[in-house]
Design an enzyme around this catalytic site. Sequence first.
Site, PDB file in Angstrom:
ATOM      1  N   LYS A 114      22.271 -32.216 -26.620  1.00 26.05           N
ATOM      2  CA  LYS A 114      21.229 -32.979 -27.598  1.00 26.05           C
ATOM      3  C   LYS A 114      20.210 -32.214 -28.491  1.00 26.05           C
ATOM      4  O   LYS A 114      19.875 -31.472 -29.165  1.00 26.05           O
ATOM      5  CB  LYS A 114      21.010 -34.769 -28.204  1.00 26.05           C
ATOM      6  N   LYS A 149       8.548 -29.236 -24.836  1.00 27.15           N
ATOM      7  CA  LYS A 149      10.353 -29.133 -24.019  1.00 27.15           C
ATOM      8  C   LYS A 149      11.472 -28.940 -24.605  1.00 27.15           C
ATOM      9  O   LYS A 149      11.961 -29.033 -23.441  1.00 27.15           O
ATOM     10  CB  LYS A 149      10.655 -31.611 -24.321  1.00 27.15           C
ATOM     11  N   SER A 165      13.251 -37.015 -25.221  1.00 23.41           N
ATOM     12  CA  SER A 165      13.430 -36.046 -25.961  1.00 23.41           C
ATOM     13  C   SER A 165      13.662 -35.964 -27.126  1.00 23.41           C
ATOM     14  O   SER A 165      14.922 -36.080 -27.467  1.00 23.41           O
ATOM     15  CB  SER A 165      13.581 -35.235 -24.763  1.00 23.41           C
TER      16      SER A 165
END
Length: 295
Positions: A239, A171, A96
């Site tokens: 993150k 995502k 990701s």
Amino acid sequence: MSTIGFLGLGIMGSPMAVNLAKAGHAVLGWNRSPGKANALVAAGGREATSIADAVRDADVVITMVPASPHVEAIAYGPEGILANAKSGALLIDMSSITPQTSIDLAKNAAEKGIRVLDAPVSGGEAGAIEAVLSIMVGGQQADFDVAKPIFEALGKTIVLCGPHGSGQTVKAANQLIVAVNIQACAEAVVFLEKSGVDLAAALDVLGGGLAGSTVLARKADNFKNRDFKPGFRIDLHHKDMGIVTDAARTVGAALPVGATAAQLIASAVARGDGALDHSALLRGVELLSGYRHER
């Protein structure tokens, strides 16, 4: 069956590599820190001694590492994927990362004759173990068609979302939804417990109605037992929330609730909870509510 170089044998990567080996693929696994390949070897795979060893003869290279800098570190340079993978190989990045990192990787790989898909996943450790991940893919249709049998060994919902970077954009949206959902569930748990309601009964009935969700189903036991063993760490979600808030600013999309969730996740990291499962956002709600759960 393909020869697959699998780079990144962490919480997610290890069971994914195992499932590929069980499906009959020849899997060579590599991890930055040693000692992570035992499960893969037990499933019939092999531990690679280096990135070059893992990718040199691979038809397909899969990367599953934490963030953009890690992808760049293993992709570029004389010891990296692009310098050592054969022309015509298919590189599937399932990490990701930022959409722009995926776009740049595809462009640079094309100069080496290497095809690229960005294919981040959702489903957490349990989804990886059970091979029921949701896989959101960016790239060319022809490459997606080649990769489909590999994806089918890893997940159940597999969708080509658009050109390079699209998988990462979807995502990011996924992580936005999950963050807000976990925070809402955590707030509901504290509200229910402080009200004296039986939590197990309450979560059971909530799960059967409109409030039900995959997050609630997957994380109910974490909430009830205060079990925050990491399936997906808070610091990784932190993150991801940086990725989605930056991307949303770029396109001019307002994320008022998402911004609040991002700040609460950042607060959890600042308190030292970054290594815990993201269901540990519950600890922040308890702190704000002056509430101590008695086991």
